[in-house]
Design an enzyme around this catalytic site. Structure first.
Site, PDB file in Angstrom:
ATOM      1  N   GLU A  60       0.809  -1.225   0.000  1.00 11.06           N
ATOM      2  CA  GLU A  60       0.000   0.000   0.000  1.00 11.06           C
ATOM      3  C   GLU A  60       0.842   1.275   0.000  1.00 11.06           C
ATOM      4  O   GLU A  60       0.458   2.276  -0.608  1.00 11.06           O
ATOM      5  CB  GLU A  60      -0.945  -0.001   1.206  1.00 11.06           C
ATOM      6  CG  GLU A  60      -2.027  -1.087   1.144  1.00 11.06           C
ATOM      7  CD  GLU A  60      -1.516  -2.459   1.531  1.00 11.06           C
ATOM      8  OE1 GLU A  60      -0.375  -2.553   2.045  1.00 11.06           O
ATOM      9  OE2 GLU A  60      -2.233  -3.459   1.324  1.00 11.06           O
ATOM     10  N   HIS A 129     -10.982  -5.574   9.077  1.00 11.39           N
ATOM     11  CA  HIS A 129     -11.837  -5.299   7.917  1.00 11.39           C
ATOM     12  C   HIS A 129     -12.994  -4.378   8.269  1.00 11.39           C
ATOM     13  O   HIS A 129     -13.954  -4.290   7.500  1.00 11.39           O
ATOM     14  CB  HIS A 129     -12.397  -6.601   7.328  1.00 11.39           C
ATOM     15  CG  HIS A 129     -11.361  -7.498   6.726  1.00 11.39           C
ATOM     16  ND1 HIS A 129     -10.486  -8.223   7.484  1.00 11.39           N
ATOM     17  CD2 HIS A 129     -11.062  -7.790   5.429  1.00 11.39           C
ATOM     18  CE1 HIS A 129      -9.689  -8.934   6.694  1.00 11.39           C
ATOM     19  NE2 HIS A 129     -10.021  -8.680   5.443  1.00 11.39           N
TER      20      HIS A 129
END
Lengths: 345, 376
Positions: A60, A129
């Protein structure tokens, strides 16, 4: 009119952005042939080719960092972070470079890029998540931080984010991906830096954004049955903050509460409450209340219902807005005229 | 979307354990065995390298003096690393980009950036004093290794648009430990981006020596794991650095992929003017490297081959002195930038909130001016 989900509207916004501007590129993890884990980039690889939509290595910080470089060369990258908590490795790039490049270079280098992040809980997912990471980004000057709550806004705000000369952190409420509306695309709604009143009401203002706007609207309907007429403001833009719309609403209703999924402590709601208090103090009948996630790491899916602010918790908070001690105007004649400094000026 | 059963071939990527060297420590041409297949650049290039190093060292000394006088907030010296910065930058083509760190002021001066604009950051006047697009030099990067992926993205975008722009990223030995270095190396190799990563291994990351930084045989060996070529070069040999960076840039431009070059050099000065190196390293070590000075080495070669004389050296020196004098004069007065600029470049247009804060700062300023220095 067609029935469109939020995910489809975002997908169409990316498609139309790619078609409208040859400098736009879409990339990230699994966004190519797969179409993203939430299918928001579905079909873009096939339609625009791998020059415009492609998979990146699983890293990322590298995704955000390469986007900086591409934007320096004049492209408009739209990158996807797969999940809220997986965007943290990119945090240094976002805070130290994405947010600051224009400032560091005295406006010589601008970074028109979008970082899309599915965020928030409520989808029954396991740990990492379901984070609500908005406050980290909103706390960073130089970023625009926006989050749509409706399908039409999903389309319109993403188009506007891609067109923006400023870097935009685009937070997508992932549990709303599959909610649908009758909407004709393309559509343009209010400018993305403005809040919008979703429901008008005269007794109190419920301030919400992203995933909690629907919850706030449901709560407002329930509150109406109990005799409270709630106004619901959808912030849409977390940074910059639309003081004008929020202040106007609260000055009218005299009571406010803010709702978000993120833990309340040092959270975005604290900023909202402080601003409302600073600008509406003389209009307030009660302290501004926050209805937030608990101050815990995001819980396992079987327990997330306790964490997420629901209709009942909003109704409980409405009950606590000191209705019993309503302010009565003091109508006695004023002895010595005193100019009061312009309230909220 | 295919997989291959072909065995990977790592051998061509491997660097040599002995650094590539074209000029030895006494200023003599090295034997073929030390050159790693590279040739000594021609005399014009060697003279340009020496001139730029003389200018760079004089600039560096001037900046150090200004820091001591308090005219710079801080100065991280390039002294000892001139061959890396000059050799690398002079290998760049006009359209290429340079991605320097805070220790690479000499690289920016060599690239042609106004020295006063180079020092804007360290003077505390603004963050980046030059327009990056004018000289294709990114802002000097302080969070280590984080600009490496910028170079990858920029050159990847350029390549996709049909440009032959390449980039040179300057990094230190410490930066190779950062996760961002790993991500940038990997992205560059996977995307075949025309980037050359030049690691100036100056042996020290502030106070931490190289052996506490890595267990790799050389830093250049890290290249192999990413599928890119690694080079290990004598970082005090400007000719070698120039030759290796030139070839790596040409290969990258031609589609041959990125390269990782480790240039072995030494940080002659403290980390910055506020460091205390006596707490962690011996003078003997500094003395060892002083005898391997990159300027003396190249000058010795050029003198022994009658390519330069006292007059030419005096000419280089005079050029360097003029630059230093100009820097001195132009930094004599403290900067006075208007506070309004604090709000000008945060967004394309100041937000309503920033406009309010700008007004508040203006009002406070006006009040202070009205009351005088004693006012609040």
């Amino acid at each position: 009119m067609a029935r469109v989900t939020l995910a489809q509207a975002l997908n169409q916004a990316l498609r139309d952005s790619l078609a409208a501007d040859p400098e736009v590129v879409v990339y990230g993890e699994d966004v190519g042939p797969l179409g993203g884990v939430f299918r928001v980039t579905d079909g873009l690889f096939a339609e625009f080719g791998e020059d415009r939509c492609f998979d990146s290595p699983l890293a990322e910080s590298g995704i955000a960092g390469t986007a900086v470089g591409m934007a320096m060369y004049g492209r408009r990258p739209v990158v996807e972070m797969q999940f809220d908590a997986f965007a943290y490795p990119a945090f240094q790039q976002v805070v130290s470079h994405v947010a600051k490049m224009r400032n560091r270079t005295r406006g010589n280098v601008e970074l028109p890029l979008v970082i899309r992040i599915p965020y928030g809980g409520g989808i029954g997912a396991v740990e990492h998540h379901g984070d609500s990471s908005e406050a980290y980004y909103a706390h960073t000057p130089g970023l625009r931080v926006v989050t749509p709550a409706t399908v039409a806004d999903g389309y319109s705000m993403l188009r506007e984010a891609v067109e923006s000369p400023d870097p935009v952190v685009f937070l997508e409420p992932k549990r709303r991906y599959w909610s649908s509306e009758d909407v004709e695309l393309p559509v343009r709604t209010a400018p993305m830096d403005r809040a919008v009143v979703r429901r008008e009401g005269g007794d109190l203002t419920v301030i919400a954004y992203g995933p909690t706007v629907d919850t706030a609207l449901l709560a407002a309907e329930a509150a109406a049955e109990e005799g409270y007429d709630a106004e619901v403001v959808d912030l849409r833009s977390l940074s910059p903050f639309d003081d004008e719309t929020v202040t106007a609403s609260v000055r009218r209703t005299g009571r406010a509460l803010v709702v978000h999924e993120a833990p309340g402590f040092a959270g975005y709601g604290g900023e909202v409450a402080a601003r409302v208090t600073e600008q509406c103090f003389h209009y307030l009948e009660a302290p501004v209340l926050r209805v937030c996630g608990l101050d815990i790491p995001y819980p396992p899916p079987h327990l997330e219902e306790h964490h997420l602010p629901g209709v009942d918790r909003i109704l409980d908070a409405i009950d606590r807005l000191q209705w019993e001690s309503a302010w009565v105007p003091d109508t006695r004649p004023v002895q010595a005229p005193q100019a009061r400094a312009g309230v909220g000026a | 979307m295919t997989t291959s059963d072909a065995p990977p071939v790592a051998a061509p990527f491997l660097p040599s354990l002995e650094p590539i060297r074209l000029i030895d420590e006494e200023g003599r041409r090295t034997a073929d065995s030390a050159r790693g297949g590279f040739d000594l650049p021609g005399p014009d290039t060697l003279l340009a390298l020496l001139r730029a190093m003389v200018v760079g060292r004089r600039f560096d000394a001037q900046a150090g003096a200004l820091a001591k006088q308090g005219r710079l907030a801080v100065y991280p010296s390039s002294r000892g690393q001139e061959a890396c910065q000059v050799g690398g930058v002079l290998a760049l083509a006009e359209q290429d980009w340079l991605f320097p760190t805070y220790r690479d002021c000499v690289s920016l001066v060599t690239r042609g950036v106004d020295p006063v604009e180079v020092l804007t950051l360290l003077r505390g006047d603004w963050h980046c004093g030059y327009d990056p697009k004018t000289h294709r030099c990114a802002p000097q990067c302080t969070p280590l290794a984080t600009n490496a992926s910028h170079a990858v993205g920029l050159t990847y975008a350029a390549r996709r648009k049909g440009s032959d722009t390449a980039a040179l990223v300057l990094m230190g030995d410490g930066a190779t430990s950062e996760g961002d270095a790993h991500e940038a190396y990997n992205f560059a190799a996977v995307w075949n981006a025309p980037v050359v990563f030049l690691v100036q291994n100056n042996q020290w990351a502030i106070s931490v020596p190289l052996h506490r930084q890595t267990a790799a045989p050389t830093l250049a060996h890290k290249a192999v794991g990413y599928g890119m070529r690694g080079y290990h070069v004598d970082g005090n040999d400007a000719a070698a650095v120039h030759a290796v960076v030139s070839r790596a840039l040409a290969a990258a431009r031609a589609g041959g992929g990125p390269a990782l070059i480790e240039a072995r050099t030494y940080r002659m000065e403290p980390h910055t003017n506020s460091d205390a190196p006596q707490r962690y390293r011996d003078d003997a070590e500094v003395e060892h490297w002083r005898r391997r000075d990159p300027l003396a080495r190249l000058e010795a070669l050029l003198r022994s081959e009658d390519r330069i004389d006292d007059a030419r050296m005096a000419e280089f020196g005079a050029r360097a002195d003029r630059l230093a004098e100009s820097v001195r004069e132009r930094l004599a007065r403290p900067p006075r930038r208007a506070a309004d600029e604090l709000f000008a470049h945060v967004y394309a247009e100041p937000t309503p909130q920033l406009r309010r804060q700008r007004e508040a700062v203006r009002a406070a300023r006006a009040r202070a001016d009205h009351v005088g220095n004693g006012g609040r």
